[in-house]
Design a protein around this motif. Structure first.
Motif, PDB file in Angstrom:
ATOM      1  N   PHE A  94       0.574  -1.175   0.096  1.00  0.00           N
ATOM      2  CA  PHE A  94       0.138   0.157  -0.212  1.00  0.00           C
ATOM      3  C   PHE A  94       0.966   1.223  -0.160  1.00  0.00           C
ATOM      4  N   VAL A  95       2.055   1.122   0.277  1.00  0.00           N
ATOM      5  CA  VAL A  95       2.919   2.346   0.356  1.00  0.00           C
ATOM      6  C   VAL A  95       4.244   2.177  -0.399  1.00  0.00           C
ATOM      7  N   MET A  96       4.618   3.283  -1.476  1.00  0.00           N
ATOM      8  CA  MET A  96       5.906   3.017  -2.050  1.00  0.00           C
ATOM      9  C   MET A  96       6.611   4.265  -2.069  1.00  0.00           C
ATOM     10  N   PRO A  97       8.007   4.346  -1.923  1.00  0.00           N
ATOM     11  CA  PRO A  97       8.823   5.503  -2.210  1.00  0.00           C
ATOM     12  C   PRO A  97       8.503   5.986  -3.256  1.00  0.00           C
ATOM     13  N   LEU A  98       8.385   7.344  -3.493  1.00  0.00           N
ATOM     14  CA  LEU A  98       8.292   8.066  -5.078  1.00  0.00           C
ATOM     15  C   LEU A  98       8.594   9.641  -4.639  1.00  0.00           C
ATOM     16  N   PRO A  99       9.654  10.114  -5.562  1.00  0.00           N
ATOM     17  CA  PRO A  99       9.967  11.628  -5.515  1.00  0.00           C
ATOM     18  C   PRO A  99       8.912  12.352  -5.678  1.00  0.00           C
ATOM     19  N   HIS A 100       8.653  13.383  -4.825  1.00  0.00           N
ATOM     20  CA  HIS A 100       7.656  14.342  -5.144  1.00  0.00           C
ATOM     21  C   HIS A 100       8.290  15.521  -5.368  1.00  0.00           C
ATOM     22  N   MET A 101       7.795  16.380  -6.610  1.00  0.00           N
ATOM     23  CA  MET A 101       8.184  17.444  -7.219  1.00  0.00           C
ATOM     24  C   MET A 101       7.099  18.474  -7.607  1.00  0.00           C
ATOM     25  N   SER A 102       7.576  19.773  -7.448  1.00  0.00           N
ATOM     26  CA  SER A 102       6.803  20.836  -7.988  1.00  0.00           C
ATOM     27  C   SER A 102       7.585  21.564  -9.115  1.00  0.00           C
ATOM     28  N   LEU A 103       6.677  21.955 -10.226  1.00  0.00           N
ATOM     29  CA  LEU A 103       7.107  22.317 -11.559  1.00  0.00           C
ATOM     30  C   LEU A 103       6.601  23.693 -11.758  1.00  0.00           C
ATOM     31  N   VAL A 104       7.295  24.685 -12.044  1.00  0.00           N
ATOM     32  CA  VAL A 104       6.716  25.912 -12.571  1.00  0.00           C
ATOM     33  C   VAL A 104       7.447  26.399 -13.828  1.00  0.00           C
ATOM     34  N   GLN A 105       6.679  27.458 -14.363  1.00  0.00           N
ATOM     35  CA  GLN A 105       7.068  28.256 -15.537  1.00  0.00           C
ATOM     36  C   GLN A 105       6.896  29.675 -15.575  1.00  0.00           C
ATOM     37  N   GLY A 106       8.006  30.493 -16.007  1.00  0.00           N
ATOM     38  CA  GLY A 106       7.751  31.768 -16.125  1.00  0.00           C
ATOM     39  C   GLY A 106       8.724  32.489 -15.019  1.00  0.00           C
ATOM     40  N   GLU A 107       9.071  33.761 -15.099  1.00  0.00           N
ATOM     41  CA  GLU A 107       9.881  34.276 -14.122  1.00  0.00           C
ATOM     42  C   GLU A 107       9.548  34.439 -12.708  1.00  0.00           C
ATOM     43  N   LYS A 108       8.120  34.831 -12.729  1.00  0.00           N
ATOM     44  CA  LYS A 108       7.476  35.179 -11.384  1.00  0.00           C
ATOM     45  C   LYS A 108       7.208  33.844 -10.610  1.00  0.00           C
ATOM     46  N   ASP A 109       6.872  32.970 -11.353  1.00  0.00           N
ATOM     47  CA  ASP A 109       6.711  31.563 -10.753  1.00  0.00           C
ATOM     48  C   ASP A 109       7.945  30.970 -10.328  1.00  0.00           C
ATOM     49  N   VAL A 110       8.909  30.939 -10.954  1.00  0.00           N
ATOM     50  CA  VAL A 110      10.185  30.397 -10.594  1.00  0.00           C
ATOM     51  C   VAL A 110      10.858  31.103  -9.381  1.00  0.00           C
ATOM     52  N   GLU A 111      10.659  32.405  -9.513  1.00  0.00           N
ATOM     53  CA  GLU A 111      10.952  33.227  -8.069  1.00  0.00           C
ATOM     54  C   GLU A 111      10.143  32.563  -6.908  1.00  0.00           C
ATOM     55  N   PHE A 112       8.904  32.390  -7.087  1.00  0.00           N
ATOM     56  CA  PHE A 112       8.156  31.822  -5.826  1.00  0.00           C
ATOM     57  C   PHE A 112       8.616  30.416  -5.600  1.00  0.00           C
ATOM     58  N   LEU A 113       8.921  29.794  -6.559  1.00  0.00           N
ATOM     59  CA  LEU A 113       9.486  28.369  -6.101  1.00  0.00           C
ATOM     60  C   LEU A 113      10.808  28.314  -5.366  1.00  0.00           C
ATOM     61  N   LYS A 114      11.643  29.257  -5.699  1.00  0.00           N
ATOM     62  CA  LYS A 114      12.893  29.172  -5.056  1.00  0.00           C
ATOM     63  C   LYS A 114      12.757  29.938  -3.476  1.00  0.00           C
ATOM     64  N   LYS A 115      11.878  30.731  -3.532  1.00  0.00           N
ATOM     65  CA  LYS A 115      11.707  31.262  -2.479  1.00  0.00           C
ATOM     66  C   LYS A 115      10.861  30.345  -1.457  1.00  0.00           C
ATOM     67  N   ARG A 116      10.071  29.652  -1.913  1.00  0.00           N
ATOM     68  CA  ARG A 116       9.293  28.360  -1.192  1.00  0.00           C
ATOM     69  C   ARG A 116      10.408  27.280  -0.956  1.00  0.00           C
ATOM     70  N   PHE A 117      11.394  27.082  -1.497  1.00  0.00           N
ATOM     71  CA  PHE A 117      12.382  25.945  -1.293  1.00  0.00           C
ATOM     72  C   PHE A 117      13.250  26.484  -0.104  1.00  0.00           C
ATOM     73  N   GLU A 118      13.580  27.876  -0.105  1.00  0.00           N
ATOM     74  CA  GLU A 118      14.340  28.277   0.910  1.00  0.00           C
ATOM     75  C   GLU A 118      13.743  28.446   2.183  1.00  0.00           C
ATOM     76  N   ALA A 119      12.395  28.476   2.109  1.00  0.00           N
ATOM     77  CA  ALA A 119      11.424  28.538   3.540  1.00  0.00           C
ATOM     78  C   ALA A 119      11.370  27.286   4.199  1.00  0.00           C
ATOM     79  N   LEU A 120      11.026  26.330   3.157  1.00  0.00           N
ATOM     80  CA  LEU A 120      10.692  24.931   3.645  1.00  0.00           C
ATOM     81  C   LEU A 120      12.111  24.385   4.033  1.00  0.00           C
ATOM     82  N   SER A 121      13.205  24.414   3.386  1.00  0.00           N
ATOM     83  CA  SER A 121      14.464  23.931   3.636  1.00  0.00           C
ATOM     84  C   SER A 121      14.868  24.098   5.308  1.00  0.00           C
ATOM     85  N   LYS A 122      14.169  25.075   6.146  1.00  0.00           N
ATOM     86  CA  LYS A 122      14.671  25.400   7.393  1.00  0.00           C
ATOM     87  C   LYS A 122      14.066  24.677   8.182  1.00  0.00           C
ATOM     88  N   SER A 123      13.148  23.697   7.701  1.00  0.00           N
ATOM     89  CA  SER A 123      12.252  22.851   8.591  1.00  0.00           C
ATOM     90  C   SER A 123      12.870  21.271   8.373  1.00  0.00           C
TER      91      SER A 123
END
Length: 499
Positions: free
Chosen positions: A110-139
């Protein structure tokens, strides 16, 4: 005692993941309690819990961008992401406990390991994803997450998505290997096998027609045996309504004041499934994008590797549909029958407030296959129509009620527990994140309905779920221990690294 009058301690209505989880918890806390399950279908896990009726994602905010909104000052709010992740860790711990005790034997079913990914396009969303990554990485809960906007690196991670992509538009992704694919249908069936071994009475083809309070405060349920056509009466001191979209009707039958004013809005889901094994083999991840402006939270597009019946599959969606049914196996009159004098103004208010959602649903229903393929090609540029088929997923009923913030007719997109003041009955309403947080939600039911027993039960709860009552995000050492131990017990990849 006659066959028409059966007494028990607990009645669980609905044989889905929620009832399976609550029954399993209660059997560990009070093994001598008699538990009866009433399910109107022929087997467990057929509706929302079925593997084809949900995304099969172990929702832990590793990839779901809607759990990390951007504040007005441009910073990223990660509170909800941490909360969702913590809730999923409770599920992992309970499953691990059951495996360690030999109560369930094959977690790989019932449970398998599988990478989870977020994917975005466009300068604004790429900037958002990088900020999200930096914020989450602190946890510590998100340790091991990687970010890249390098096309060559992305070709390694998601080759089928990068093939044929010629746009100069910036593109970026995050990847974390500690994600999971969860077959909630298989898990539900496994838990019911476990409950049967624990002498839980499970009645399939039994439909609850009505319920009322007895003089001693118990609940008497009028139940039709759909095989024999006979009517039975089942009595219990505690009743749980875990019937998916059918819970709203049952809550209304109970007549408890806490259920007054609540309505429901049904939304159906559709997924595209790949029938080309070569394409399926090229992709190995759950990749979540960003919902389009104006689209509801449940519309977040994702391209998912799935493992169903020991076979690798590839699904894309969801696309929204509309049916007045509250369950796939329900009635076309479900929505009309749910409108009562006490909730009619909330239902009207929801219609007025959510015109944009209604418009979105109409647009989704009218989409042709080629229009759906256009959306898929935003993920897989070279996708061919002949390689993809459409499958109808589950029905979800979103809660409509009056709130302080939104007033009458506010549409809720989460899960919600509604319980009587005396704790004798509880109903689970709503949808996302649903099954992933079943253990958290059922612990909430237990705490609400049995407050006088919580002090007595707490040591056992902590044995089953060591982080119960504590924040993993605030305790890196505990987080490391829990993540490593559950990964080992459940056979998952442990990507935890010291933050």
């Amino acid at each position: 005692m006659s066959n028409n009058g059966m007494k028990t301690d607990v009645i669980l209505i609905g044989a889905g993941i929620m009832s399976a989880t609550l029954g399993s918890l209660l059997k560990e806390l009070v093994p001598d309690w008699k538990i009866t399950v009433l399910e109107q279908l022929r087997e467990p896990g057929v509706e929302s819990s079925n593997e084809w009726n949900n995304a099969g994602t172990g929702h832990s905010a590793l990839c779901e961008l809607n759990y990390t909104p951007e504040r007005s000052d441009g910073s990223i709010d990660i509170k909800k992401a941490i909360n969702i992740n913590e809730q999923f860790q409770l599920s992992r711990q309970f499953w691990s406990y059951l495996v360690d005790k030999g109560l369930i034997k094959h977690p790989e079913d019932f449970v398998m390991p599988l990478p989870h990914m977020s994917l975005v396009q466009g300068e604004k969303d790429v900037e958002f994803l990088k900020k999200r990554f930096e914020a989450l990485s602190k946890s510590p809960l998100f340790s091991g997450m990687e970010f890249s906007n390098n096309p060559d690196k992305l070709k390694e991670w998601i080759p089928v998505i990068m093939e044929g992509r010629h746009s100069d538009e910036p593109i970026a992704a995050t990847k974390i290997d500690s994600g999971t694919d969860v077959n909630f249908g298989a898990l539900t069936r496994t838990l019911f096998d476990h409950l049967r071994e624990k002498d839980v009475t499970i009645n399939y083809n039994h439909s609850v027609k009505n319920m009322k309070r007895t003089s001693d405060g118990s609940w008497e349920l009028k139940v039709k045996n759909l095989e024999s056509g006979t009517v039975e009466y089942h009595t219990a001191k505690f009743v749980f309504l875990g019937a998916g979209g059918g819970s709203l009707h049952l809550l209304q039958k109970s007549g408890i004041p806490e259920g007054k004013g609540i309505g429901g809005f049904p939304v159906s889901g559709l997924f595209m499934v790949c029938n080309n094994p070569e394409v399926v083999e090229k992709h190995q991840a759950k990749v979540y994008g960003k919902a389009k402006v104006g689209a509801p939270p449940m519309s977040v597009p994702h391209l998912d590797t799935r493992y169903i019946d020991n076979k690798k599959s590839l699904l894309f969606g969801p696309f929204a549909g509309f049916s007045p049914k509250f369950l796939k196996t329900g009635s076309y009159f479900d929505l009309i029958r749910s409108v009562k004098p006490h909730n009619v103004f909330n239902m009207i208010g929801a219609g007025v407030k959510n015109f944009s959602l209604t418009k979105y649903l109409i647009q989704q229903v009218l989409l042709t296959k080629e229009k759906r393929m256009e959306e898929l090609r935003e993920f897989i540029p070279e996708a061919k129509s002949e390689d993809w088929d459409m499958v109808v997923a589950g029905q979800r009923v979103q809660v409509i009620k009056e709130t302080e913030a939104g007033g009458k007719g506010t549409l809720q997109f989460g899960t919600e527990v509604v319980s009587a003041a005396d704790g004798s009955i509880a109903a689970l309403l709503g949808a996302s994140p649903g099954a992933s947080t079943a253990v958290h939600v059922m612990l909430e039911v237990i705490a609400k309905c049995f407050p006088e027993r919580m002090q007595e039960w707490e040591p056992k709860i902590k044995e089953m779920i060591p982080s119960y009552g504590r924040s993993l995000s605030d305790n890196p050492a505990l987080a490391k221990e829990v993540l490593e131990r559950t990964a080992k017990t459940l056979g998952l990849i442990n990507s935890y690294q010291e933050a």
